[in-house]
Design a protein around this motif. Structure first.
Motif, short mmCIF file in Angstrom:
data_model
loop_
_atom_site.label_atom_id
_atom_site.label_comp_id
_atom_site.label_asym_id
_atom_site.label_seq_id
_atom_site.Cartn_x
_atom_site.Cartn_y
_atom_site.Cartn_z
N GLN A 180 -83.89 -90.80 -65.94
CA GLN A 180 -82.45 -90.61 -66.21
C GLN A 180 -81.90 -91.82 -66.96
OE1 GLN A 180 -80.85 -89.19 -62.27
NE2 GLN A 180 -79.26 -88.44 -63.69
N LEU A 181 -80.99 -91.54 -67.90
CA LEU A 181 -80.29 -92.64 -68.58
C LEU A 181 -78.83 -92.61 -68.12
CD1 LEU A 181 -81.45 -92.42 -72.33
CD2 LEU A 181 -82.29 -93.97 -70.56
N ALA A 182 -78.25 -93.78 -67.92
CA ALA A 182 -76.83 -93.87 -67.60
C ALA A 182 -76.26 -95.02 -68.43
CB ALA A 182 -76.64 -94.16 -66.11
N ALA A 183 -75.08 -94.81 -69.02
CA ALA A 183 -74.51 -95.86 -69.88
C ALA A 183 -73.01 -95.94 -69.65
CB ALA A 183 -74.78 -95.51 -71.34
N ALA A 184 -72.46 -97.16 -69.68
CA ALA A 184 -71.03 -97.32 -69.45
C ALA A 184 -70.40 -98.13 -70.57
CB ALA A 184 -70.80 -98.03 -68.12
N ARG A 185 -69.14 -97.82 -70.86
CA ARG A 185 -68.42 -98.57 -71.90
C ARG A 185 -67.16 -99.20 -71.34
NH1 ARG A 185 -64.58 -97.27 -77.05
NH2 ARG A 185 -64.30 -99.49 -77.32
N TYR A 186 -67.02 -100.50 -71.52
CA TYR A 186 -65.77 -101.17 -71.18
C TYR A 186 -65.50 -102.26 -72.23
CZ TYR A 186 -61.96 -102.78 -68.29
OH TYR A 186 -60.70 -103.10 -67.84
N HIS A 187 -64.67 -101.93 -73.21
CA HIS A 187 -64.29 -102.84 -74.30
C HIS A 187 -65.44 -103.29 -75.19
CE1 HIS A 187 -60.15 -103.03 -73.13
NE2 HIS A 187 -60.49 -103.33 -71.90
N GLU A 188 -66.57 -102.60 -75.19
CA GLU A 188 -67.63 -102.82 -76.18
C GLU A 188 -68.05 -101.43 -76.64
OE1 GLU A 188 -68.60 -105.57 -77.46
OE2 GLU A 188 -67.83 -107.07 -76.06
N PRO A 189 -68.46 -101.31 -77.91
CA PRO A 189 -68.70 -99.96 -78.42
C PRO A 189 -69.90 -99.25 -77.79
CG PRO A 189 -69.24 -101.63 -80.06
CD PRO A 189 -68.63 -102.36 -78.92
N LEU A 190 -69.77 -97.93 -77.65
CA LEU A 190 -70.87 -97.09 -77.17
C LEU A 190 -70.69 -95.69 -77.78
CD1 LEU A 190 -73.35 -96.82 -75.25
CD2 LEU A 190 -71.77 -96.04 -73.50
N ILE A 191 -71.72 -95.23 -78.43
CA ILE A 191 -71.62 -93.96 -79.16
C ILE A 191 -72.81 -93.08 -78.78
CG2 ILE A 191 -71.55 -92.96 -81.51
CD1 ILE A 191 -70.68 -95.87 -82.41
N ILE A 192 -72.55 -91.77 -78.62
CA ILE A 192 -73.66 -90.84 -78.36
C ILE A 192 -73.97 -90.12 -79.67
CG2 ILE A 192 -74.45 -88.85 -77.02
CD1 ILE A 192 -72.32 -89.39 -74.98
N GLY A 193 -75.23 -90.02 -80.00
CA GLY A 193 -75.67 -89.19 -81.13
C GLY A 193 -76.33 -87.95 -80.55
N ILE A 194 -75.95 -86.77 -81.08
CA ILE A 194 -76.51 -85.54 -80.52
C ILE A 194 -77.42 -84.88 -81.54
CG2 ILE A 194 -75.93 -83.31 -79.46
CD1 ILE A 194 -73.11 -84.62 -79.07
N GLY A 195 -78.71 -84.87 -81.26
CA GLY A 195 -79.66 -84.21 -82.15
C GLY A 195 -80.17 -82.93 -81.48
#
Ligand code: F6R
Length: 586
Positions: free
Chosen positions: A168-183
């Protein structure tokens, strides 16, 4: 700062991750690492150096499995060592994380975790995230609740991706960039679309205070309280894919060379915003400009342009000084924020301060999807394409062109600015690169270079000194012509080079006088001018043009000189030591 990337899909994850990291290396490049999951087991490799170097040493791209995370680092907490490189495993080895940003309360969290028996292998703040996740996961046995609990305990600015041994992957964003790419049957998590742009242009920009869960079956976005968020998919411009050097030896040279074209694109996709911003300017009570580094230097040019051509008074404030300039911002004013990336933490903080005083924000930026774009009332795009070289080059000239367009819009009987003439001047100067190359060889062993200019050419002198410092590591300083005799003259002797920015406008005679005073002290003079003079030991000729063309014409030869001097000194012009392209931490 750092770049983070995650991949979950149907291919081998490691080569995809390494490719993405190469593209995001501009964000930080002192060390690199990758971790993948295969058969419920996490494997990890990392080391000091750029992606190419570490990959050929450790074969990062050989790691097994179709799920993984990766990182390139720009050190903030802890030296540049293998141990401090990311990913960081938790003590059990069952979770690994990559992190961008700063965990402000890491000392306190570390002490508490130590009391619980956890040990630490690195000096980083990031490693606490891995062990905090492990502790919470062991108690809660569920990734979603583990994330909610963990983010509630972290303070600071961060985005991180955690990989669990079940894949499983888990990612959090708080005032730094985070983008999901959907392929197709694959997901990417990344600090920048450049991390995956070759694979997909369907993206989701994660909002601040949200986190993402990705497993074999689905992808979910939730807020920090655990409420599900409906994803909004956007298409990013394919132009982002244009991040190859082509036939150029370096991105920096490519980006310098593109300027005769990129200046035409400045502000083009956001034409209405030029009109809107000039309306804001006409009605504003007070006007401020802000930026960091090169963007701040462009803001100084902006201040000159507004007063000279639009008779509008403004104040330029270095973004990082804004928090310490109490009462400088009058309520209900206007702030023009310049930033190539739109992610510089100092600029975002300056904008935040201005917004608290109810100011309107005009953003002049390259990345239209950046945080700054979302924080602003009016956005003007530089449209100069991705700038990968860490030293700003084409973004600076695009910023100037946008400022020109704004004053053109503000002028009563529409000023005529000949953009074709500006472009031709750039092309003409670029053709002189062999002459500039020779000069680079002359300056390579010098320890001090000064750059002198007056009026609108003073910010160009400061910007030129910044380029020389960054690319050649030679000490360089910009001097306001008239200030020479108030101090800097004491530094002039036969060991220094002074670049005199001296186009044939109203500053010409005074600046020529300064050059003579310097020459009398034995320093070598490089004149940048449309007119020759016996005072110059070296003359870099720029075309005689409209006075507004000069600041751009003067900039190009110094960018080239800095680039070629970097080659002479065997430094990497694309990735100067200790620097990063977008400084997303304070
Ligand atoms: C200089 C340079 C930096 C940036 C500064 C602001 O060549 O690249 O000084 O200009 O970090 O970055 P942006 O414009 O992205 O806010």
């Amino acid at each position: 700062m750092c770049s983070i990337i995650g991949y979950s899909g149907n291919e081998n994850a490691a080569p995809v991750i390494v490719k993405g990291l190469r593209r995001m290396e501009y964000r930080g490049y002192d060390s690199v690492g990758v971790a993948t999951e295969s058969n419920n087991h996490i494997e990890l490799k990392k080391g000091v150096g750029k992606v190419e170097v570490v990959n050929s040493k450790f074969q990062l791209d050989d790691l097994p499995g179709s799920i993984g995370i990766g990182h390139t680092r720009w050190a903030t907490h802890g030296k540049v060592t293998d141990a401090n490189a990311h990913p960081h495993p938790s003590n059990s080895g069952k979770i690994a994380i990559v992190h961008n940003g700063i965990i402000e309360n890491f000392d306190e969290l570390k002490e508490n975790l130590k009391k619980d028996g956890y040990s630490f292998q690195s000096e980083t703040d990031s490693e606490v995230i891995a062990n905090l996740l492990q502790k919470n996961y062991e108690n809660l046995n569920d990734v979603k609740n583990t994330m909610i609990k963990t983010v509630s305990e972290l303070r600071g600015h961060y985005s991180f991706i955690a990989m669990f041994e079940n894949g499983q992957l888990a990612a959090a964003r708080y005032h730094e960039p985070l983008i999901i790419g959907i392929g197709k049957e694959k997901y990417f998590l990344s600090s920048d679309v450049l991390g995956f742009i070759e694979q997909t242009d369907d993206v989701i920009y994660i909002d601040n205070g949200n986190f993402v869960l990705i497993d074999q079956e689905k992808m979910q976005i939730l807020d920090f309280d655990g409420n599900e968020i409906k994803p909004q998919i956007t298409k990013v411009s394919k132009e982002f894919a244009d991040v190859y050097k082509g036939d150029y030896a370096h991105f920096t040279l490519k980006e310098i060379s593109e300027q005769s074209e990129t200046i035409f694109k400045a502000g083009e996709t956001t034409k209405d915003s030029i009109k809107k911003s000039s309306d804001y300017l006409k009605n504003a009570k007070n006007i401020y400009l802000t930026g960091s580094g090169t963007s701040h230097n462009a803001s100084l040019v902006g201040k000159y342009l507004l007063s000279k051509y639009a008779k509008i008074k403004s104040e330029s404030i270095i973004a990082s000084e804004m928090p310490f300039s109490e009462n400088i911002i009058e309520p209900n004013s206007l702030l023009i924020a310049l930033s190539q990336s739109g992610e510089s933490a100092d600029v975002l903080e300056a904008v935040n301060i201005a917004k608290k005083s109810n100011c309107k924000i005009i953003a002049i930026l390259n990345s239209l999807t950046s945080t700054l774009a979302r924080e602003s009332d009016c956005v003007i795009g530089m449209n100069c394409g991705p700038e990968i070289g860490v030293a700003a080059t084409k973004s600076f000239t695009s910023q100037l062109i946008i400022l020109y367009k704004i004053i053109q819009e503000l002028s009563d009987e529409k000023m005529v600015i000949d953009f074709q003439e500006i472009s031709s001047s750039i092309s003409q100067i670029l053709m002189e690169h062999n002459k500039i190359k020779k000069l680079a060889n002359e300056i390579k062993d010098i320890s001090d270079i000064y750059v002198l200019g007056r009026g609108i050419h003073y910010p160009i002198a400061i910007e030129s000194a910044l380029k020389i410092k960054e690319l050649t590591y030679i000490h360089a300083e910009g001097i306001a012509g008239g200030e020479l005799k108030h101090g800097p003259l004491a530094l002039m002797d036969s060991s220094v080079f002074v670049i005199i920015i001296n186009p044939g406008d109203s500053t010409y005679q005074d600046t020529l006088m300064s050059a003579r005073e310097i020459k009398a002290r034995g320093a070598k003079i490089i004149g940048i001018s449309d007119k020759s003079s016996d005072v110059y030991d070296y003359w870099i000729q720029i075309p005689k043009t409209h006075e507004l063309t000069f600041p751009i014409s003067e900039t190009i030869p110094i960018q080239l000189l800095s680039y070629y001097a970097a080659l002479e000194k065997d430094t990497d012009p694309d990735y100067p030591r200790n620097l990063a392209k977008s400084v997303t931490v304070k």
